[in-house]
Design an enzyme around this catalytic site. Structure first.
Site, short mmCIF file in Angstrom:
data_model
loop_
_atom_site.label_atom_id
_atom_site.label_comp_id
_atom_site.label_asym_id
_atom_site.label_seq_id
_atom_site.Cartn_x
_atom_site.Cartn_y
_atom_site.Cartn_z
N SER A 242 16.71 4.15 -10.82
CA SER A 242 16.85 3.08 -11.81
C SER A 242 17.95 2.09 -11.43
O SER A 242 19.10 2.48 -11.26
CB SER A 242 17.16 3.69 -13.18
OG SER A 242 16.16 4.60 -13.57
N ILE A 243 17.56 0.81 -11.30
CA ILE A 243 18.50 -0.25 -10.93
C ILE A 243 18.45 -1.39 -11.94
O ILE A 243 19.47 -1.86 -12.42
CB ILE A 243 18.17 -0.82 -9.52
CG1 ILE A 243 18.16 0.30 -8.47
CG2 ILE A 243 19.15 -1.92 -9.14
CD1 ILE A 243 19.49 0.92 -8.16
N ASN B 61 8.36 -0.74 -4.40
CA ASN B 61 9.65 -0.28 -3.88
C ASN B 61 10.43 -1.50 -3.41
O ASN B 61 9.95 -2.23 -2.53
CB ASN B 61 9.43 0.69 -2.71
CG ASN B 61 10.72 1.02 -1.98
OD1 ASN B 61 11.79 1.03 -2.56
ND2 ASN B 61 10.60 1.32 -0.69
N GLY B 62 11.60 -1.75 -4.00
CA GLY B 62 12.42 -2.87 -3.54
C GLY B 62 13.02 -3.64 -4.69
O GLY B 62 13.15 -3.14 -5.81
N GLU B 63 13.38 -4.88 -4.40
CA GLU B 63 13.94 -5.78 -5.40
C GLU B 63 13.42 -7.19 -5.15
O GLU B 63 13.38 -7.64 -4.00
CB GLU B 63 15.48 -5.82 -5.32
CG GLU B 63 16.17 -4.47 -5.49
CD GLU B 63 16.09 -3.92 -6.90
OE1 GLU B 63 15.66 -4.65 -7.82
OE2 GLU B 63 16.44 -2.73 -7.09
N CYS C 37 12.90 2.68 -5.17
CA CYS C 37 12.18 3.92 -5.39
C CYS C 37 11.42 4.29 -4.14
O CYS C 37 11.64 3.76 -3.07
CB CYS C 37 11.21 3.76 -6.57
SG CYS C 37 9.95 2.51 -6.27
N ASP D 73 11.40 -6.47 -12.46
CA ASP D 73 10.81 -7.36 -11.46
C ASP D 73 9.43 -6.89 -11.02
O ASP D 73 8.61 -7.69 -10.57
CB ASP D 73 11.74 -7.53 -10.25
CG ASP D 73 12.24 -6.21 -9.68
OD1 ASP D 73 11.98 -5.15 -10.28
OD2 ASP D 73 12.93 -6.24 -8.64
#
Length: 636
Positions: A50-51, A73-75, A2, A98
């Protein structure tokens, strides 16, 4: 994935419309939804792509008693085991995302404890309403950006600088000191960006803001210390770490594809991932069409490959839009194919894996000392590297004084201290050349030597000059060019780009590899190529590095493009920055005297800055995408 924005300011009473406008500026980063957290002191804004946890992962997310709020923002690729530990410790989760792991992890472990546990790419901030404190962090390598502006009791932060333009407390002003180093490095090389008083939180750092006092601390860095593994065990370790990283990076609730070029890095990732979709790009100049070789590899691996050709008109007409998305000027020509490649991929998938970082971690650049195709010279250079440092330096200084011969540069860079010749992967104008074309008001800045010395002084104890160069590139070229363009070009097309080579577990392996296994008489990035050989056709692993080949020379010799660049160089605003006759002569000489000089990158760098400046300081609006009507008609 995002975009995040926010500000801490007690004087803006009606924060909601301000944070909404700031979020709207980065809607491309998160077109699926938005959310905000607002109180008397802070406003946090979020745009979502959306992931993971497609139904329940909206942000901001609050903790159990609503005293803390996070935007992210990220994973975080290892969030599931951390989540299990936090549940066991008594934390209550309302989502499966997460993001919430970061929030409860901060409560449980503190910021430094949390950062030691996580594995991923990230930029996040947490507002603690009890402490009246904002804390945030940027990932280990700087994969995700995080900018800030701190003036007169106002603190702004966000994924992209353009969001700041909508805050009434932001004073938009050009940082005059950024231009001269840009002409050498091709990217924004200083700590301060091209916008005055706007900085990035550095890679591997976290920050705390309390009572308007900002503190920034380092929590992670590369530490090159050679191990004593055999070559075979080194290759085993590389392959095992990258296979594990690719497996980790495939975690998603949406489909994952991969970018595929003709080089070994993206090919290695693709061969391990085996995605349903791969994507490649080329140009209408056939010398620059990587898609042909990439399609051949995809066929051999039994994978689908979608590729496209970017026309010169398509690339050139949309260059202002590309610079808009980048926030700061970047004259790396590869921004063009990367923008169109992610635009192509976005039609099929939301997440893509790519090969950034392999050259920095595994010594893949020619400038680390790979300037001869003569095996004899390369073997001789390897022997010279084993000499004591003082002897090597004496040989290098002697080589600087003798007449040129084949292999001289290769031998010089094998023996000279890195600080004497290496400033990173780009050197467009030297400092004197930059000073000659700039107006006096733009000649003052940190010198190139001062800029790179900040990294070199941290590794002055290294006896290995290649490791010094790798360290410099990790903190300059990779963090400020390679990764920023990867993030901005993919997010411009609402895509998440993941980089499995830039995983902290892969880094643990890479930082221990002896240089002799990476750069030797057999080639550059040698051990990595041998690891990739286990998954790729033999000839593929040995392919010469091309980067993203871009036909800049052909563009500059195309009459309509030449005339448009010349017209831009002739505009009145240009005289604020440059000696106009000097830059016009440069572009004219290159166009008319084909082959007499190679100033294409210099022209492209000046052109890039002027295009960027016009977008942000003259037109002050987002350019529209302009399709090539002839291409559209041909495809119809």
């Amino acid at each position: 994935m995002c975009g995040i924005v926010g500000f801490v300011d007690k004087t803006i009473l009606n924060k909601k419309p301000v944070i909404t406008e700031m979020m709207d500026m980065i809607k491309h980063r998160g077109p699926n939804s938005s959310g905000e957290y607002v109180n008397d002191e802070v406003a946090l804004g979020f745009r979502r792509l959306s992931i993971i946890d497609l139904k329940g992962g909206d942000q901001p997310i609050l903790n159990e008693d609503k005293t803390k709020a996070i935007i992210f923002n990220g994973e975080i690729y290892n969030f599931q085991p951390i989540r299990a530990d936090l549940i066991a410790a008594g934390h209550k989760f309302t989502t499966h995302a997460d993001t919430e792991v970061l929030l409860h992890g901060y409560e449980e472990y503190g910021i430094e404890g949390l950062l030691k546990k996580v594995r991923g790419m990230f930029a996040f901030t947490i507002w603690d309403d009890v402490k009246k404190e904002l804390v945030g962090a940027r990932d280990f390598f700087g994969i995700k950006p995080l900018y800030y502006y701190h003036q007169d009791g106002t603190f702004l932060f966000g994924s992209e600088i353009k969001s700041f333009l909508k805050n009434p407390k932001f004073k938009k002003e050009l940082n005059k000191e950024a231009l001269r180093p840009f002409l050498t490095f091709q990217y924004s090389a200083l700590a301060e960006t091209f916008f005055k008083n706007v900085y990035q939180i550095p890679e591997g750092h976290y920050f705390t803001l309390k009572d308007d006092q900002l503190t920034i601390k380092k929590y992670w860095d590369m530490d090159f210390k050679e191990n004593h593994l055999s070559f075979e065990k080194t290759v085993d370790a590389i392959d095992a770490s990258i296979k594990d990283s690719v497996e980790t990076h495939r975690i998603s609730d949406v489909e994952v594809g991969s970018l595929l070029s003709s080089g070994v890095d993206s090919s290695y990732i693709t061969a391990l991932l085996r995605p349903e979709h791969t994507f490649s790009i080329g140009f209408d100049d056939k010398k620059y069409h990587e898609g042909i070789a990439a399609k051949a590899l995809a066929d051999r691996l039994g994978l689908k490959n979608k590729n496209d050709v970017v026309t010169s008109q398509e690339a050139f007409k949309n260059f202002p839009l590309i610079q808009y998305y980048l926030d700061e000027p970047d004259s790396n020509p590869s921004v063009v194919p990367l923008y169109f490649l992610t635009k192509l991929a976005s039609k099929e998938v939301t997440v893509i894996l790519s090969g950034e970082g392999a050259d920095e971690l595994f010594a893949g650049y020619a400038n680390y000392g790979w300037h001869s195709h003569s095996k004899a010279i390369r073997i001789f250079a390897q022997g010279l590297k084993r000499l004591p440092r003082g002897v090597r330096a004496s040989i290098a200084h002697g080589l600087k004084r003798v007449p040129n011969f084949h292999g001289r540069l290769h031998l010089y860079e094998a023996t000279a201290p890195a600080e004497e010749f290496f400033i990173g992967e780009a050197r467009i104008f030297n400092e004197d050349e930059a000073g000659q074309i700039l107006k006096p008001a733009y000649r003052s800045s940190e010198s190139v030597e001062q800029i790179v010395e900040k990294s070199y002084k941290k590794v002055r104890h290294y006896d290995d000059e290649v490791k010094k160069m790798q360290y410099l590139d990790i903190h300059q070229f990779m963090a400020k060019d390679i990764l920023l363009k990867a993030d901005k070009m993919s997010m411009a097309n609402s895509m998440e780009l993941r980089v499995p080579f830039l995983d902290k577990e892969v880094a643990k392996v890479a930082q221990g590899i002896p240089t002799k296994y990476l750069l030797n008489s057999e080639g550059s990035k040698y051990a990595l190529r041998e690891a990739s050989n286990r998954h790729l056709p033999k000839e593929w692993a040995q392919r010469e590095k091309l980067g993203f080949p871009v036909p800049v020379s052909a563009w500059l010799h195309d009459k309509p493009i030449y005339e448009e660049i010349r017209a831009l160089f002739s505009e009145d605003f240009v005289t604020e920055f440059f000696d106009r006759p000097a830059i016009l002569k440069m572009v004219d000489d290159y166009y008319h005297n084909r082959g007499h000089n190679d100033d294409r990158r210099k022209i492209w760098t000046v052109y890039t800055f002027l295009v960027w400046y016009r977008v942000y300081f003259i037109d002050q609006e987002k350019p529209e995408f302009i399709p090539d009507v002839h291409k559209v008609a041909a495809q119809a």
